[in-house]
Design a protein around this motif. Structure first.
Motif, PDB file in Angstrom:
ATOM      1  N   TYR A   1     -10.207 -12.373   8.297  1.00 38.02           N
ATOM      2  CA  TYR A   1      -8.814 -12.216   8.573  1.00 38.02           C
ATOM      3  C   TYR A   1      -8.361 -11.086   9.481  1.00 38.02           C
ATOM      4  N   PRO A   2      -8.871 -11.253  10.704  1.00 34.93           N
ATOM      5  CA  PRO A   2      -8.454 -10.185  11.674  1.00 34.93           C
ATOM      6  C   PRO A   2      -7.103  -9.884  12.047  1.00 34.93           C
ATOM      7  N   ASP A   3      -5.935 -10.689  11.347  1.00 34.12           N
ATOM      8  CA  ASP A   3      -4.658 -10.372  11.561  1.00 34.12           C
ATOM      9  C   ASP A   3      -4.204  -9.625  10.406  1.00 34.12           C
ATOM     10  N   THR A   4      -5.103  -9.155   9.393  1.00 29.19           N
ATOM     11  CA  THR A   4      -4.334  -8.513   8.224  1.00 29.19           C
ATOM     12  C   THR A   4      -3.667  -6.989   8.593  1.00 29.19           C
ATOM     13  N   GLU A   5      -2.664  -7.006   7.718  1.00 29.63           N
ATOM     14  CA  GLU A   5      -1.794  -6.005   7.922  1.00 29.63           C
ATOM     15  C   GLU A   5      -1.517  -5.158   6.616  1.00 29.63           C
ATOM     16  N   PHE A   6      -2.188  -5.533   5.549  1.00 25.62           N
ATOM     17  CA  PHE A   6      -1.858  -5.006   4.403  1.00 25.62           C
ATOM     18  C   PHE A   6      -1.808  -3.432   4.104  1.00 25.62           C
ATOM     19  N   PHE A   7      -2.879  -2.973   5.218  1.00 22.67           N
ATOM     20  CA  PHE A   7      -2.863  -1.340   5.061  1.00 22.67           C
ATOM     21  C   PHE A   7      -1.566  -0.825   5.632  1.00 22.67           C
ATOM     22  N   LEU A   8      -0.502  -1.547   6.131  1.00 24.31           N
ATOM     23  CA  LEU A   8       0.612  -0.760   6.680  1.00 24.31           C
ATOM     24  C   LEU A   8       1.773  -0.648   5.315  1.00 24.31           C
ATOM     25  N   GLY A   9       1.300  -1.145   4.139  1.00 24.64           N
ATOM     26  CA  GLY A   9       2.105  -1.100   3.068  1.00 24.64           C
ATOM     27  C   GLY A   9       1.592  -0.324   2.075  1.00 24.64           C
ATOM     28  N   LYS A  10       1.984  -0.677   0.725  1.00 22.31           N
ATOM     29  CA  LYS A  10       1.090  -0.175  -0.400  1.00 22.31           C
ATOM     30  C   LYS A  10       0.240  -1.262  -1.106  1.00 22.31           C
TER      31      LYS A  10
ATOM     32  N   VAL B   1      -5.998   8.370   1.372  1.00 27.00           N
ATOM     33  CA  VAL B   1      -6.226   6.821   0.912  1.00 27.00           C
ATOM     34  C   VAL B   1      -5.188   6.806  -0.378  1.00 27.00           C
ATOM     35  N   LYS B   2      -5.045   8.045  -1.196  1.00 27.82           N
ATOM     36  CA  LYS B   2      -4.213   7.848  -2.231  1.00 27.82           C
ATOM     37  C   LYS B   2      -2.728   7.663  -1.924  1.00 27.82           C
ATOM     38  N   LEU B   3      -2.319   7.996  -0.717  1.00 21.24           N
ATOM     39  CA  LEU B   3      -0.964   7.794  -0.198  1.00 21.24           C
ATOM     40  C   LEU B   3      -0.496   6.240  -0.131  1.00 21.24           C
ATOM     41  N   ALA B   4      -1.838   5.441   0.301  1.00 20.91           N
ATOM     42  CA  ALA B   4      -1.276   3.749   0.314  1.00 20.91           C
ATOM     43  C   ALA B   4      -1.599   3.182  -1.165  1.00 20.91           C
ATOM     44  N   ARG B   5      -1.754   3.907  -2.359  1.00 18.43           N
ATOM     45  CA  ARG B   5      -2.120   3.426  -3.535  1.00 18.43           C
ATOM     46  C   ARG B   5      -0.981   3.620  -4.536  1.00 18.43           C
TER      47      ARG B   5
END
Length: 503
Positions: free
Chosen positions: A135-144, A178-182
Protein backbone atom coordinates in the motif's frame (compact mmCIF):
# COMPACT_ATOMS: atom_id res chain seq x y z
CA UNK A 1 7.52 16.46 2.54
CA UNK A 2 6.67 14.28 5.57
CA UNK A 3 4.90 11.81 3.27
CA UNK A 4 7.83 11.65 0.86
CA UNK A 5 10.42 11.20 3.61
CA UNK A 6 8.40 8.55 5.45
CA UNK A 7 7.63 6.58 2.31
CA UNK A 8 11.32 6.62 1.37
CA UNK A 9 12.15 5.25 4.82
CA UNK A 10 9.51 2.52 4.42
CA UNK A 11 11.03 1.58 1.05
CA UNK A 12 14.42 1.18 2.72
CA UNK A 13 12.81 -1.14 5.25
CA UNK A 14 11.46 -3.28 2.42
CA UNK A 15 14.88 -3.38 0.73
CA UNK A 16 16.32 -5.09 3.82
CA UNK A 17 13.55 -7.70 3.57
CA UNK A 18 14.43 -8.41 -0.06
CA UNK A 19 18.01 -9.20 0.95
CA UNK A 20 17.11 -12.18 3.12
CA UNK A 21 14.38 -13.29 0.71
CA UNK A 22 17.04 -13.60 -1.98
CA UNK A 23 19.55 -15.38 0.31
CA UNK A 24 17.57 -17.25 2.99
CA UNK A 25 19.99 -20.08 3.77
CA UNK A 26 23.11 -17.92 3.78
CA UNK A 27 21.32 -15.49 6.10
CA UNK A 28 20.43 -18.28 8.54
CA UNK A 29 23.97 -19.68 8.44
CA UNK A 30 25.32 -16.25 9.29
CA UNK A 31 22.85 -15.93 12.17
CA UNK A 32 23.86 -19.29 13.65
CA UNK A 33 27.57 -18.38 13.52
CA UNK A 34 26.81 -15.05 15.20
CA UNK A 35 24.82 -16.73 17.97
CA UNK A 36 27.50 -19.34 18.61
CA UNK A 37 30.20 -16.66 18.74
CA UNK A 38 28.38 -14.91 21.58
CA UNK A 39 27.25 -18.16 23.18
CA UNK A 40 30.84 -19.39 23.59
CA UNK A 41 31.35 -16.75 26.29
CA UNK A 42 28.53 -18.09 28.47
CA UNK A 43 28.01 -20.75 31.11
CA UNK A 44 25.58 -22.55 28.78
CA UNK A 45 28.05 -22.44 25.90
CA UNK A 46 30.83 -23.82 28.07
CA UNK A 47 28.67 -26.68 29.33
CA UNK A 48 27.73 -27.66 25.76
CA UNK A 49 31.18 -27.13 24.17
CA UNK A 50 30.17 -24.34 21.80
CA UNK A 51 33.84 -23.79 20.98
CA UNK A 52 33.92 -27.22 19.30
CA UNK A 53 30.83 -26.67 17.13
CA UNK A 54 31.76 -26.36 13.46
CA UNK A 55 28.51 -27.25 11.69
CA UNK A 56 24.74 -27.48 12.06
CA UNK A 57 25.03 -31.20 12.77
CA UNK A 58 27.55 -30.45 15.56
CA UNK A 59 25.13 -27.92 16.99
CA UNK A 60 22.23 -30.37 16.91
CA UNK A 61 24.31 -33.15 18.43
CA UNK A 62 25.78 -31.15 21.32
CA UNK A 63 22.84 -28.91 22.23
CA UNK A 64 19.54 -30.53 23.30
CA UNK A 65 16.11 -29.28 22.28
CA UNK A 66 14.86 -27.42 25.36
CA UNK A 67 11.69 -26.31 27.10
CA UNK A 68 11.16 -23.57 29.65
CA UNK A 69 11.61 -26.07 32.46
CA UNK A 70 15.03 -26.99 31.07
CA UNK A 71 16.12 -23.33 31.10
CA UNK A 72 14.66 -22.49 34.52
CA UNK A 73 17.89 -23.32 36.46
CA UNK A 74 19.86 -20.96 34.21
CA UNK A 75 17.25 -18.23 34.59
CA UNK A 76 17.43 -18.63 38.37
CA UNK A 77 21.16 -17.96 38.20
CA UNK A 78 20.48 -14.71 36.32
CA UNK A 79 17.54 -13.57 38.45
CA UNK A 80 18.38 -14.77 41.93
CA UNK A 81 22.13 -15.16 41.97
CA UNK A 82 22.86 -12.16 39.71
CA UNK A 83 25.28 -14.23 37.68
CA UNK A 84 26.39 -12.75 34.36
CA UNK A 85 27.02 -14.45 31.02
CA UNK A 86 24.76 -17.38 31.77
CA UNK A 87 22.80 -17.74 28.52
CA UNK A 88 24.07 -14.69 26.60
CA UNK A 89 27.18 -12.55 26.95
CA UNK A 90 25.50 -9.21 27.60
CA UNK A 91 23.37 -8.18 30.62
CA UNK A 92 19.71 -9.18 30.85
CA UNK A 93 17.76 -6.19 32.17
CA UNK A 94 14.32 -7.21 31.03
CA UNK A 95 12.13 -10.26 31.40
CA UNK A 96 8.99 -10.70 29.35
CA UNK A 97 6.24 -12.34 31.38
CA UNK A 98 4.54 -14.98 29.29
CA UNK A 99 1.80 -17.16 30.68
CA UNK A 100 1.11 -18.70 27.28
CA UNK A 101 -2.14 -20.63 27.18
CA UNK A 102 -1.28 -23.81 29.02
CA UNK A 103 0.67 -22.60 32.07
CA UNK A 104 -0.85 -21.32 35.29
CA UNK A 105 2.20 -19.37 36.39
CA UNK A 106 4.13 -16.75 34.47
CA UNK A 107 7.25 -17.66 32.59
CA UNK A 108 10.09 -15.14 32.53
CA UNK A 109 11.62 -14.88 29.06
CA UNK A 110 14.98 -13.04 28.98
CA UNK A 111 15.16 -9.99 26.71
CA UNK A 112 18.66 -8.66 25.94
CA UNK A 113 19.63 -5.40 24.30
CA UNK A 114 20.44 -7.35 21.13
CA UNK A 115 17.13 -9.22 20.97
CA UNK A 116 15.20 -6.03 21.67
CA UNK A 117 16.92 -4.00 18.97
CA UNK A 118 17.78 -6.62 16.33
CA UNK A 119 14.76 -8.87 16.62
CA UNK A 120 11.67 -7.09 17.96
CA UNK A 121 12.37 -3.57 16.65
CA UNK A 122 14.05 -4.64 13.41
CA UNK A 123 11.08 -6.84 12.57
CA UNK A 124 8.74 -3.97 13.39
CA UNK A 125 10.51 -2.06 10.62
CA UNK A 126 10.08 -5.09 8.34
CA UNK A 127 6.36 -4.97 9.10
CA UNK A 128 6.17 -1.34 8.00
CA UNK A 129 8.19 -2.05 4.87
CA UNK A 130 6.04 -5.00 3.81
CA UNK A 131 2.80 -3.13 4.48
CA UNK A 132 3.96 -0.02 2.61
CA UNK A 133 5.14 -2.15 -0.30
CA UNK A 134 1.57 -3.40 -0.74
CA UNK A 135 0.00 0.00 0.00
CA UNK A 136 2.32 2.78 -1.23
CA UNK A 137 -0.47 5.31 -0.59
CA UNK A 138 -0.44 4.66 3.17
CA UNK A 139 -0.85 7.71 5.41
CA UNK A 140 -1.43 6.13 8.83
CA UNK A 141 1.83 7.66 10.08
CA UNK A 142 0.29 11.15 9.82
CA UNK A 143 -2.00 10.39 12.76
CA UNK A 144 -2.01 8.32 15.93
CA UNK A 145 -1.75 4.58 16.48
CA UNK A 146 -4.03 3.18 19.18
CA UNK A 147 -2.00 0.55 21.00
CA UNK A 148 -3.56 -1.95 23.38
CA UNK A 149 -0.76 -3.87 25.00
CA UNK A 150 0.12 -5.32 28.36
CA UNK A 151 1.21 -3.72 31.61
CA UNK A 152 4.49 -3.08 33.33
CA UNK A 153 5.49 -3.75 36.89
CA UNK A 154 8.67 -3.96 38.93
CA UNK A 155 8.59 -7.58 40.00
CA UNK A 156 10.00 -9.12 43.15
CA UNK A 157 12.21 -11.50 41.15
CA UNK A 158 15.06 -9.03 41.56
CA UNK A 159 15.96 -5.49 42.59
CA UNK A 160 15.14 -3.01 39.81
CA UNK A 161 14.39 -5.84 37.40
CA UNK A 162 11.76 -4.75 34.92
CA UNK A 163 9.17 -7.31 33.94
CA UNK A 164 5.95 -7.17 31.97
CA UNK A 165 4.30 -8.26 28.76
CA UNK A 166 6.63 -8.00 25.77
CA UNK A 167 4.39 -5.22 24.43
CA UNK A 168 5.10 -3.20 27.57
CA UNK A 169 8.86 -3.72 27.30
CA UNK A 170 8.80 -2.68 23.65
CA UNK A 171 6.77 0.43 24.36
CA UNK A 172 8.92 1.43 27.33
CA UNK A 173 12.09 1.38 25.21
CA UNK A 174 10.80 2.99 22.01
CA UNK A 175 12.54 6.12 20.70
CA UNK A 176 10.82 9.32 21.84
CA UNK A 177 9.78 10.28 18.30
CA UNK A 178 7.97 6.95 17.85
CA UNK A 179 6.21 7.31 21.21
CA UNK A 180 4.70 10.58 20.02
CA UNK A 181 2.71 8.73 17.35
CA UNK A 182 1.30 6.15 19.77
CA UNK A 183 -1.01 5.89 22.73
CA UNK A 184 0.65 7.73 25.64
CA UNK A 185 2.73 5.36 27.75
CA UNK A 186 1.10 6.52 31.00
CA UNK A 187 -2.20 5.11 29.68
CA UNK A 188 -1.07 2.16 27.58
CA UNK A 189 0.96 0.57 30.39
CA UNK A 190 -1.59 0.91 33.19
CA UNK A 191 -1.68 -2.39 35.12
CA UNK A 192 -5.38 -2.21 35.99
CA UNK A 193 -7.35 -3.49 32.98
CA UNK A 194 -10.63 -1.71 33.77
CA UNK A 195 -8.85 1.60 34.33
CA UNK A 196 -6.83 1.12 31.16
CA UNK A 197 -9.98 0.54 29.08
CA UNK A 198 -11.57 3.67 30.53
CA UNK A 199 -8.52 5.88 29.93
CA UNK A 200 -7.86 4.49 26.44
CA UNK A 201 -11.48 5.11 25.49
CA UNK A 202 -11.32 8.71 26.72
CA UNK A 203 -8.05 9.31 24.85
CA UNK A 204 -9.12 7.68 21.60
CA UNK A 205 -12.42 9.53 21.25
CA UNK A 206 -10.64 12.83 20.63
CA UNK A 207 -7.60 11.59 18.70
CA UNK A 208 -6.90 11.19 14.99
CA UNK A 209 -6.62 7.41 15.15
CA UNK A 210 -5.32 5.99 11.88
CA UNK A 211 -3.93 2.63 12.96
CA UNK A 212 -4.65 -0.01 15.59
CA UNK A 213 -2.12 -2.35 17.15
CA UNK A 214 -2.90 -5.26 19.46
CA UNK A 215 -4.47 -8.65 20.04
CA UNK A 216 -7.82 -9.00 18.18
CA UNK A 217 -9.81 -10.34 21.14
CA UNK A 218 -8.90 -7.54 23.57
CA UNK A 219 -8.92 -4.78 20.94
CA UNK A 220 -12.49 -5.80 20.11
CA UNK A 221 -13.53 -5.16 23.72
CA UNK A 222 -12.05 -1.66 23.56
CA UNK A 223 -13.50 -0.76 20.16
CA UNK A 224 -16.99 -1.90 21.16
CA UNK A 225 -16.76 0.21 24.29
CA UNK A 226 -15.76 3.30 22.29
CA UNK A 227 -18.49 2.75 19.69
CA UNK A 228 -21.17 2.26 22.33
CA UNK A 229 -20.12 5.29 24.38
CA UNK A 230 -19.96 7.64 21.39
CA UNK A 231 -22.95 6.20 19.55
CA UNK A 232 -20.93 6.43 16.35
CA UNK A 233 -19.54 3.96 13.87
CA UNK A 234 -15.76 3.96 14.07
CA UNK A 235 -15.16 5.22 10.48
CA UNK A 236 -17.31 8.22 11.43
CA UNK A 237 -15.35 8.81 14.62
CA UNK A 238 -11.94 8.25 12.99
CA UNK A 239 -12.26 9.38 9.40
CA UNK A 240 -8.66 8.42 8.55
CA UNK A 241 -8.65 4.96 10.14
CA UNK A 242 -6.65 2.73 7.81
CA UNK A 243 -5.13 -0.43 9.29
CA UNK A 244 -5.14 -2.89 12.18
CA UNK A 245 -1.77 -4.56 12.81
CA UNK A 246 -2.83 -7.63 14.74
CA UNK A 247 -1.34 -10.79 16.20
CA UNK A 248 -1.39 -13.09 19.18
CA UNK A 249 -4.42 -15.13 18.15
CA UNK A 250 -5.97 -16.15 14.86
CA UNK A 251 -7.91 -13.33 13.24
CA UNK A 252 -10.24 -15.73 11.40
CA UNK A 253 -12.94 -16.02 14.12
CA UNK A 254 -12.95 -12.23 14.62
CA UNK A 255 -12.94 -10.95 11.04
CA UNK A 256 -16.70 -10.70 10.67
CA UNK A 257 -17.06 -8.75 13.89
CA UNK A 258 -14.37 -6.28 12.86
CA UNK A 259 -15.88 -5.80 9.42
CA UNK A 260 -19.22 -5.09 11.04
CA UNK A 261 -17.71 -2.76 13.64
CA UNK A 262 -15.59 -0.94 11.02
CA UNK A 263 -17.74 -0.89 7.85
CA UNK A 264 -15.16 0.73 5.60
CA UNK A 265 -13.82 -0.47 2.26
CA UNK A 266 -10.50 1.24 2.95
CA UNK A 267 -9.89 -0.61 6.24
CA UNK A 268 -7.00 -3.07 6.07
CA UNK A 269 -5.88 -5.90 8.34
CA UNK A 270 -2.22 -6.89 8.58
CA UNK A 271 -1.13 -10.01 10.49
CA UNK A 272 2.00 -10.33 12.60
CA UNK A 273 3.66 -13.09 14.61
CA UNK A 274 5.32 -11.41 17.56
CA UNK A 275 5.79 -13.45 20.74
CA UNK A 276 7.64 -12.87 24.00
CA UNK A 277 10.50 -14.95 22.62
CA UNK A 278 10.86 -12.97 19.38
CA UNK A 279 9.27 -11.46 16.29
CA UNK A 280 9.08 -14.22 13.68
CA UNK A 281 6.67 -13.35 10.88
CA UNK A 282 4.73 -10.62 9.08
CA UNK A 283 2.02 -10.77 6.43
CA UNK A 284 3.76 -10.77 3.07
CA UNK A 285 1.24 -9.09 0.77
CA UNK A 286 -2.30 -7.81 0.44
CA UNK A 287 -3.30 -10.90 -1.58
CA UNK A 288 -3.47 -13.27 1.40
CA UNK A 289 -2.65 -13.38 5.11
CA UNK A 290 0.27 -15.78 4.66
CA UNK A 291 3.26 -14.56 6.64
CA UNK A 292 6.89 -14.25 5.64
CA UNK A 293 9.36 -15.97 7.95
CA UNK A 294 11.75 -13.24 9.10
CA UNK A 295 15.29 -14.53 8.72
CA UNK A 296 17.66 -11.69 9.67
CA UNK A 297 16.36 -11.15 13.21
CA UNK A 298 19.10 -12.97 15.17
CA UNK A 299 16.89 -16.05 15.38
CA UNK A 300 18.09 -19.40 14.06
CA UNK A 301 15.15 -21.63 13.16
CA UNK A 302 14.71 -25.37 13.32
CA UNK A 303 11.53 -27.35 12.82
CA UNK A 304 10.09 -30.45 14.49
CA UNK A 305 7.96 -32.70 12.26
CA UNK A 306 4.72 -33.97 13.80
CA UNK A 307 6.08 -37.35 14.92
CA UNK A 308 8.91 -35.69 16.88
CA UNK A 309 6.89 -33.29 19.05
CA UNK A 310 6.69 -35.42 22.18
CA UNK A 311 9.94 -37.36 21.92
CA UNK A 312 12.60 -37.02 24.64
CA UNK A 313 15.35 -36.45 22.04
CA UNK A 314 13.52 -35.11 18.98
CA UNK A 315 15.12 -34.73 15.57
CA UNK A 316 14.73 -31.34 13.90
CA UNK A 317 14.99 -30.28 10.27
CA UNK A 318 16.56 -27.06 9.02
CA UNK A 319 14.99 -24.37 6.87
CA UNK A 320 16.38 -25.92 3.69
CA UNK A 321 14.68 -29.23 4.54
CA UNK A 322 11.10 -28.10 5.24
CA UNK A 323 8.29 -29.09 2.91
CA UNK A 324 5.13 -27.26 1.90
CA UNK A 325 1.93 -28.55 3.49
CA UNK A 326 3.49 -30.29 6.48
CA UNK A 327 3.02 -29.40 10.15
CA UNK A 328 6.09 -28.32 12.13
CA UNK A 329 6.68 -27.20 15.69
CA UNK A 330 8.98 -24.20 15.88
CA UNK A 331 12.39 -24.48 17.60
CA UNK A 332 14.45 -21.31 18.01
CA UNK A 333 17.88 -20.13 19.13
CA UNK A 334 18.03 -16.39 19.80
CA UNK A 335 20.20 -13.49 20.91
CA UNK A 336 17.97 -13.39 23.99
CA UNK A 337 19.76 -16.53 25.19
CA UNK A 338 17.25 -19.18 24.19
CA UNK A 339 18.98 -22.26 22.78
CA UNK A 340 17.06 -24.77 20.65
CA UNK A 341 13.95 -23.71 22.53
CA UNK A 342 10.53 -25.23 21.76
CA UNK A 343 8.27 -22.21 21.64
CA UNK A 344 5.14 -24.35 21.46
CA UNK A 345 3.65 -22.95 18.25
CA UNK A 346 2.99 -25.03 15.14
CA UNK A 347 3.19 -23.73 11.59
CA UNK A 348 2.66 -24.93 8.04
CA UNK A 349 4.68 -23.62 5.11
CA UNK A 350 2.70 -22.61 2.04
CA UNK A 351 5.78 -21.66 0.00
CA UNK A 352 9.54 -22.09 0.19
CA UNK A 353 10.36 -19.34 -2.31
CA UNK A 354 9.95 -17.14 -0.40
CA UNK A 355 9.37 -18.89 2.91
CA UNK A 356 5.70 -18.20 3.62
CA UNK A 357 3.74 -19.88 6.38
CA UNK A 358 0.65 -19.76 8.52
CA UNK A 359 0.27 -20.54 12.21
CA UNK A 360 -1.77 -23.68 12.76
CA UNK A 361 -1.91 -23.94 16.55
CA UNK A 362 0.02 -25.00 19.61
CA UNK A 363 1.77 -28.27 20.36
CA UNK A 364 -0.35 -28.47 23.52
CA UNK A 365 -3.55 -27.05 22.03
CA UNK A 366 -5.14 -29.92 20.20
CA UNK A 367 -7.66 -32.71 20.78
CA UNK A 368 -6.52 -36.24 20.11
CA UNK A 369 -8.57 -38.20 22.65
CA UNK A 370 -9.90 -40.54 19.97
CA UNK A 371 -7.17 -40.32 17.29
CA UNK A 372 -8.80 -37.34 15.57
CA UNK A 373 -5.73 -35.03 15.77
CA UNK A 374 -7.81 -31.86 15.72
CA UNK A 375 -5.69 -28.69 15.71
CA UNK A 376 -6.58 -25.04 16.27
CA UNK A 377 -6.33 -24.16 12.59
CA UNK A 378 -9.01 -26.76 11.78
CA UNK A 379 -11.25 -25.44 14.55
CA UNK A 380 -10.86 -21.76 13.61
CA UNK A 381 -11.59 -22.36 9.93
CA UNK A 382 -14.55 -24.64 10.61
CA UNK A 383 -15.98 -22.16 13.10
CA UNK A 384 -15.61 -19.28 10.63
CA UNK A 385 -17.40 -21.23 7.89
CA UNK A 386 -20.20 -22.29 10.25
CA UNK A 387 -20.68 -18.63 11.17
CA UNK A 388 -20.72 -17.59 7.50
CA UNK A 389 -23.31 -20.16 6.51
CA UNK A 390 -25.61 -19.64 9.51
CA UNK A 391 -24.97 -15.87 9.77
CA UNK A 392 -23.77 -16.19 13.33
CA UNK A 393 -20.94 -14.30 15.02
CA UNK A 394 -18.75 -15.94 17.64
CA UNK A 395 -16.94 -13.93 20.32
CA UNK A 396 -14.90 -16.74 21.88
CA UNK A 397 -14.89 -20.52 22.11
CA UNK A 398 -13.05 -23.43 23.65
CA UNK A 399 -13.43 -27.18 23.20
CA UNK A 400 -12.41 -30.37 25.00
CA UNK A 401 -13.19 -34.08 24.82
CA UNK A 402 -16.10 -35.83 26.48
CA UNK A 403 -14.81 -39.26 27.43
CA UNK A 404 -16.60 -42.56 27.12
CA UNK A 405 -18.73 -43.61 30.09
CA UNK A 406 -21.89 -45.55 30.80
CA UNK A 407 -24.12 -42.66 29.71
CA UNK A 408 -22.57 -41.66 26.40
CA UNK A 409 -19.82 -42.26 23.91
CA UNK A 410 -16.96 -39.94 23.07
CA UNK A 411 -17.52 -36.46 21.68
CA UNK A 412 -16.17 -32.92 21.72
CA UNK A 413 -17.80 -30.37 23.98
CA UNK A 414 -17.73 -26.81 22.64
CA UNK A 415 -18.33 -23.82 24.92
CA UNK A 416 -19.26 -20.94 22.62
CA UNK A 417 -20.08 -17.31 23.31
CA UNK A 418 -22.01 -15.72 20.46
CA UNK A 419 -22.35 -12.06 19.63
CA UNK A 420 -25.12 -13.13 17.26
CA UNK A 421 -26.52 -16.63 17.74
CA UNK A 422 -27.53 -18.73 14.73
CA UNK A 423 -31.25 -18.96 14.08
CA UNK A 424 -30.95 -22.74 14.01
CA UNK A 425 -28.41 -24.17 16.47
CA UNK A 426 -28.77 -27.67 15.06
CA UNK A 427 -27.78 -26.35 11.63
CA UNK A 428 -24.77 -24.58 13.15
CA UNK A 429 -23.67 -27.81 14.85
CA UNK A 430 -24.12 -29.81 11.66
CA UNK A 431 -22.14 -27.31 9.56
CA UNK A 432 -19.35 -27.17 12.16
CA UNK A 433 -19.13 -30.96 12.11
CA UNK A 434 -19.14 -31.16 8.30
CA UNK A 435 -16.44 -28.52 7.98
CA UNK A 436 -14.23 -30.31 10.49
CA UNK A 437 -14.63 -33.47 8.40
CA UNK A 438 -13.59 -31.59 5.25
CA UNK A 439 -10.54 -30.09 6.93
CA UNK A 440 -9.34 -33.13 8.87
CA UNK A 441 -9.42 -36.68 7.48
CA UNK A 442 -8.64 -38.18 10.91
CA UNK A 443 -11.63 -36.42 12.41
CA UNK A 444 -13.76 -37.60 9.50
CA UNK A 445 -12.65 -41.21 10.00
CA UNK A 446 -13.38 -41.15 13.73
CA UNK A 447 -16.81 -39.63 13.08
CA UNK A 448 -17.78 -42.44 10.68
CA UNK A 449 -21.01 -44.02 11.89
CA UNK A 450 -20.55 -42.30 15.29
CA UNK A 451 -18.51 -45.30 16.39
CA UNK A 452 -15.71 -43.61 18.33
CA UNK A 453 -16.66 -39.94 18.09
CA UNK A 454 -20.18 -38.56 18.22
CA UNK A 455 -21.63 -35.26 17.04
CA UNK A 456 -20.25 -32.11 18.69
CA UNK A 457 -21.94 -31.10 21.92
CA UNK A 458 -22.45 -27.33 21.98
CA UNK A 459 -23.06 -25.36 25.14
CA UNK A 460 -23.89 -21.69 24.57
CA UNK A 461 -22.53 -19.27 27.16
CA UNK A 462 -23.98 -15.84 27.84
CA UNK A 463 -22.10 -12.84 26.51
CA UNK A 464 -19.25 -11.84 28.79
CA UNK A 465 -18.72 -15.29 30.30
CA UNK A 466 -15.23 -15.79 28.88
CA UNK A 467 -14.26 -12.30 30.03
CA UNK A 468 -15.52 -13.11 33.56
CA UNK A 469 -13.52 -16.34 33.56
CA UNK A 470 -10.33 -14.62 32.40
CA UNK A 471 -10.85 -11.93 35.04
CA UNK A 472 -11.41 -14.62 37.67
CA UNK A 473 -8.02 -16.09 36.67
CA UNK A 474 -6.42 -12.58 36.69
CA UNK A 475 -5.58 -12.93 33.01
CA UNK A 476 -7.45 -10.09 31.31
CA UNK A 477 -5.77 -7.90 28.72
CA UNK A 478 -2.25 -7.98 27.37
CA UNK A 479 -1.21 -11.17 25.62
CA UNK A 480 -3.44 -13.50 27.63
CA UNK A 481 -5.58 -15.72 25.45
CA UNK A 482 -8.50 -18.07 25.84
CA UNK A 483 -7.20 -21.58 24.99
CA UNK A 484 -9.11 -22.84 21.95
CA UNK A 485 -8.53 -26.59 22.31
CA UNK A 486 -7.37 -28.88 25.08
CA UNK A 487 -6.78 -32.61 25.15
CA UNK A 488 -8.18 -32.77 28.67
CA UNK A 489 -11.08 -31.05 30.43
CA UNK A 490 -9.00 -28.73 32.61
CA UNK A 491 -10.17 -25.48 31.02
CA UNK A 492 -13.72 -26.48 30.14
CA UNK A 493 -14.41 -27.72 33.66
CA UNK A 494 -12.75 -24.64 35.15
CA UNK A 495 -15.03 -22.37 33.10
CA UNK A 496 -18.16 -24.31 34.01
CA UNK A 497 -17.21 -24.35 37.70
CA UNK A 498 -16.31 -20.65 37.79
CA UNK A 499 -19.63 -19.77 36.15
CA UNK A 500 -21.48 -22.29 38.32
CA UNK A 501 -22.70 -24.13 35.22
CA UNK A 502 -21.28 -27.58 35.84
CA UNK A 503 -23.97 -30.18 36.39
Amino acid sequence: MIKQITRAVFRSYYNSVEKFIDHPHATQEKILNYLLEHGRNTRYGSEHQFDEIRSVSDFQRRVPVTTYEDLRPYLNKIIREKERNVLWDSPVKWFAMSSGTTEDKSKYIPVTRESLQHCHYRCGYHMLGLYANSYPDTEFFLGKTLVLGGSKQVNSIGNSTFTGDISAILMKNLPAIVKLARTPERIALLPDWEEKLKRLSEYAKGADIRALLGVPSWMLVLLKKISEETGKELPELWKNLEVFFHGGVSFTPFRQQYERLIPSARMRYWETYNASEGFFGVQFSDRSNEMLLLLDNEVYYEFLPVGEWDKVSPQTVTLSEVEVGKQYALVISTSGGLWRYKIGDTIEFTSTNPYLFRITGRTRQYINAFGEELIVDNADRAMAEACRITRAKVTEYTAAPIYFDDQHGGAHEWLIEFEESPADMDQFKMVLDEQLKKLNSDYEAKRSYNLSLGMPVIRVLEQGCFYKWMKYREKVGGQNKVPKLSNDRKYVDSILEALDLKS
